[in-house]
Design an enzyme around this catalytic site. Structure first.
Site, PDB file in Angstrom:
ATOM      1  N   ASP A  39       0.862  -1.198   0.000  1.00  0.00           N
ATOM      2  CA  ASP A  39       0.000   0.000   0.000  1.00  0.00           C
ATOM      3  C   ASP A  39       0.885   1.230   0.000  1.00  0.00           C
ATOM      4  O   ASP A  39       2.088   1.145   0.291  1.00  0.00           O
ATOM      5  CB  ASP A  39      -0.928   0.004   1.237  1.00  0.00           C
ATOM      6  CG  ASP A  39      -2.199   0.814   1.001  1.00  0.00           C
ATOM      7  OD1 ASP A  39      -2.102   2.036   0.770  1.00  0.00           O
ATOM      8  OD2 ASP A  39      -3.298   0.232   1.037  1.00  0.00           O
ATOM      9  N   TYR A  87     -14.518   7.292 -13.148  1.00  0.00           N
ATOM     10  CA  TYR A  87     -14.302   6.098 -12.303  1.00  0.00           C
ATOM     11  C   TYR A  87     -14.923   4.883 -12.982  1.00  0.00           C
ATOM     12  O   TYR A  87     -14.294   3.829 -13.110  1.00  0.00           O
ATOM     13  CB  TYR A  87     -14.927   6.342 -10.920  1.00  0.00           C
ATOM     14  CG  TYR A  87     -14.873   5.154  -9.986  1.00  0.00           C
ATOM     15  CD1 TYR A  87     -13.732   4.899  -9.223  1.00  0.00           C
ATOM     16  CD2 TYR A  87     -15.956   4.293  -9.855  1.00  0.00           C
ATOM     17  CE1 TYR A  87     -13.678   3.808  -8.362  1.00  0.00           C
ATOM     18  CE2 TYR A  87     -15.919   3.199  -8.996  1.00  0.00           C
ATOM     19  CZ  TYR A  87     -14.775   2.973  -8.250  1.00  0.00           C
ATOM     20  OH  TYR A  87     -14.726   1.883  -7.396  1.00  0.00           O
TER      21      TYR A  87
HETATM   22  N1  LIG Z   1     -16.037   0.049  -0.967  1.00  0.00           N
HETATM   23  C1  LIG Z   1     -16.867   0.060  -1.991  1.00  0.00           C
HETATM   24  O1  LIG Z   1     -18.081   0.326  -1.850  1.00  0.00           O
HETATM   25  C2  LIG Z   1     -16.363  -0.279  -3.375  1.00  0.00           C
HETATM   26  C3  LIG Z   1     -17.298  -0.447  -4.399  1.00  0.00           C
HETATM   27  C4  LIG Z   1     -16.852  -0.757  -5.675  1.00  0.00           C
HETATM   28  C5  LIG Z   1     -15.492  -0.909  -5.923  1.00  0.00           C
HETATM   29  N2  LIG Z   1     -14.606  -0.737  -4.907  1.00  0.00           N
HETATM   30  C6  LIG Z   1     -13.178  -0.902  -5.239  1.00  0.00           C
HETATM   31  O2  LIG Z   1     -12.599  -1.818  -4.323  1.00  0.00           O
HETATM   32  C7  LIG Z   1     -11.254  -1.418  -4.033  1.00  0.00           C
HETATM   33  C8  LIG Z   1     -11.081  -1.235  -2.526  1.00  0.00           C
HETATM   34  O3  LIG Z   1     -11.993  -0.261  -2.061  1.00  0.00           O
HETATM   35  P1  LIG Z   1     -12.030   0.158  -0.508  1.00  0.00           P
HETATM   36  O4  LIG Z   1     -13.403   0.613  -0.240  1.00  0.00           O
HETATM   37  O5  LIG Z   1     -11.429  -0.901   0.337  1.00  0.00           O
HETATM   38  O6  LIG Z   1     -11.066   1.445  -0.539  1.00  0.00           O
HETATM   39  P2  LIG Z   1     -10.148   2.046   0.623  1.00  0.00           P
HETATM   40  O7  LIG Z   1      -9.985   3.491   0.292  1.00  0.00           O
HETATM   41  O8  LIG Z   1     -10.637   1.666   1.973  1.00  0.00           O
HETATM   42  O9  LIG Z   1      -8.752   1.301   0.376  1.00  0.00           O
HETATM   43  C9  LIG Z   1      -8.027   1.518  -0.809  1.00  0.00           C
HETATM   44  C10 LIG Z   1      -6.542   1.360  -0.503  1.00  0.00           C
HETATM   45  O10 LIG Z   1      -5.822   1.600  -1.731  1.00  0.00           O
HETATM   46  C11 LIG Z   1      -4.676   2.359  -1.398  1.00  0.00           C
HETATM   47  N3  LIG Z   1      -4.216   3.131  -2.550  1.00  0.00           N
HETATM   48  C12 LIG Z   1      -4.833   4.176  -3.161  1.00  0.00           C
HETATM   49  N4  LIG Z   1      -4.058   4.658  -4.143  1.00  0.00           N
HETATM   50  C13 LIG Z   1      -2.931   3.897  -4.168  1.00  0.00           C
HETATM   51  C14 LIG Z   1      -1.751   3.910  -4.957  1.00  0.00           C
HETATM   52  N5  LIG Z   1      -1.547   4.826  -5.917  1.00  0.00           N
HETATM   53  N6  LIG Z   1      -0.812   2.975  -4.703  1.00  0.00           N
HETATM   54  C15 LIG Z   1      -0.983   2.049  -3.730  1.00  0.00           C
HETATM   55  N7  LIG Z   1      -2.070   2.001  -2.935  1.00  0.00           N
HETATM   56  C16 LIG Z   1      -3.026   2.920  -3.157  1.00  0.00           C
HETATM   57  C17 LIG Z   1      -5.123   3.292  -0.266  1.00  0.00           C
HETATM   58  O11 LIG Z   1      -4.010   3.771   0.469  1.00  0.00           O
HETATM   59  C18 LIG Z   1      -6.027   2.368   0.541  1.00  0.00           C
HETATM   60  O12 LIG Z   1      -5.315   1.697   1.557  1.00  0.00           O
HETATM   61  C19 LIG Z   1     -10.989  -0.156  -4.847  1.00  0.00           C
HETATM   62  O13 LIG Z   1     -10.351  -0.489  -6.067  1.00  0.00           O
HETATM   63  C20 LIG Z   1     -12.384   0.392  -5.100  1.00  0.00           C
HETATM   64  O14 LIG Z   1     -12.452   1.187  -6.268  1.00  0.00           O
HETATM   65  C21 LIG Z   1     -15.003  -0.428  -3.646  1.00  0.00           C
END
Ligand SMILES: NC(=O)c1ccc[n+]([C@@H]2O[C@H](COP(=O)([O-])OP(=O)(O)OC[C@H]3O[C@@H](n4cnc5c(N)ncnc54)[C@H](O)[C@@H]3O)[C@@H](O)[C@H]2O)c1
Length: 261
Positions: free
Chosen positions: A51, A166
């Site tokens: 991360d 997105y």
């Molecule tokens: N939570 C939801 O409702 C949801 C819905 C659809 C899709 N998603 C997708 O699921 C995945 C996880 O979502 P989440 O809710 O756990 O998000 P979150 O924000 O809780 O976690 C995302 C993590 O990615 C890391 N990150 C961001 N940019 C980065 C980079 N450039 N390099 C390395 N790490 C990086 C952040 O530091 C964070 O720890 C994402 O790809 C998101 O788009 C989530």
């Protein structure tokens, strides 16, 4: 409460699905990626928890010696190359990539700015291309492996609350996943995507209650998902139980994408 303690009900099960597999998990410092790390360790995997935020250190400290932390920015190819080299150095090989790292889009429709376009496409598209490229390179010498990319239900259809860029970038994640599956299937690499619906990772706790209610109600099941409900599907897709599954995008959205709106 530890990260492993957050696994609830039937998600707290004796593992073994991923016994002795080595997984690189991006986005493992928070949310779904962090819970993926907990589930994968419970299933017997060794995990490089990667991360950008520093949260990977907390994940590794909480989950013990099966997890090694690594700082990566998935927009930077040199970081990604070093990430796979580190996994091979610590654990001897790479069998699995779970690419979860992502950022949300803030602006809807034509309110998009060029800066936000660049941020979203560099993390989601460039990041997925580069992580998949180096995962393939790491897996080919050992006869293959499994890639699970995190997409979104918003890649399948649009919702007016969700940034069009997105959605487009996540649709690109689906295409990249299928391209890897088709191109490298003959060499033993499977690639699939998980497309989450609204899921209660910690960052979503901050959503205003009316948005929380509205998005939760979108699912046919009438509720938001839990991170472990995403992580278990990722674990299945990464495991040998899914040995004939490749090139698919699996909505894990409580039925949201099955509805007309
Ligand atoms: N939570 C939801 O409702 C949801 C819905 C659809 C899709 N998603 C997708 O699921 C995945 C996880 O979502 P989440 O809710 O756990 O998000 P979150 O924000 O809780 O976690 C995302 C993590 O990615 C890391 N990150 C961001 N940019 C980065 C980079 N450039 N390099 C390395 N790490 C990086 C952040 O530091 C964070 O720890 C994402 O790809 C998101 O788009 C989530």
């Amino acid at each position: 409460m530890t990260i492993a303690d957050q696994l609830t009900g039937s998600h707290r099960r004796p593992g073994g699905l991923l016994q002795d597999k080595v997984a690189v998990i991006t986005g493992a410092g928070a949310g779904i990626g962090q819970v993926c790390a907990a589930v994968f360790v419970n299933e017997g995997a060794k995990v490089l928890a990667a991360d950008l935020s520093g949260g990977q250190e907390e994940t590794a400290a909480a989950l013990g010696p099966s997890v090694s932390p690594f700082r990566v920015d998935v927009r930077r190819e040199e970081d990604i190359e070093a990430m796979f080299a580190r996994a091979a150095e610590v654990f001897g090989r790479v069998d699995i990539l779970v690419h979860v790292a992502g950022i949300p889009g803030n602006r809807r429709g034509p309110e998009i700015t060029a800066e936000e376009y660049d941020d979203l496409t560099s993390v989601h598209l460039r990041g997925t291309v580069l992580c998949n490229k180096h995962a393939v390179r790491a897996m080919l010498p050992t006869g293959g492996g499994a890639i699970v990319n995190f997409s979104s239900a918003a890649s399948l259809n649009v919702d007016e609350r969700i940034s069009m860029v997105y959605s487009a970038a996540k649709a690109g994640v689906n295409s990249i996943t299928k391209a890897i599956a088709v191109q490298y299937g003959p060499q033993g690499i499977r690639a699939n995507a998980v497309a989450p619906g609204f899921t209660l990772s910690k960052k979503n706790f901050a959503a205003p209650p009316e948005i929380m209610r509205e998005l939760s109600g979108k699912a046919a099941l009438g509720r938001a998902g839990q991170p472990e409900e995403q992580a278990h599907v990722a674990a299945f897709l990464a495991s040998d139980l899914a040995s004939f599954v490749t090139g698919v995008v699996v909505p894990v959205d409580g039925g949201w994408s099955a509805k007309l709106a």
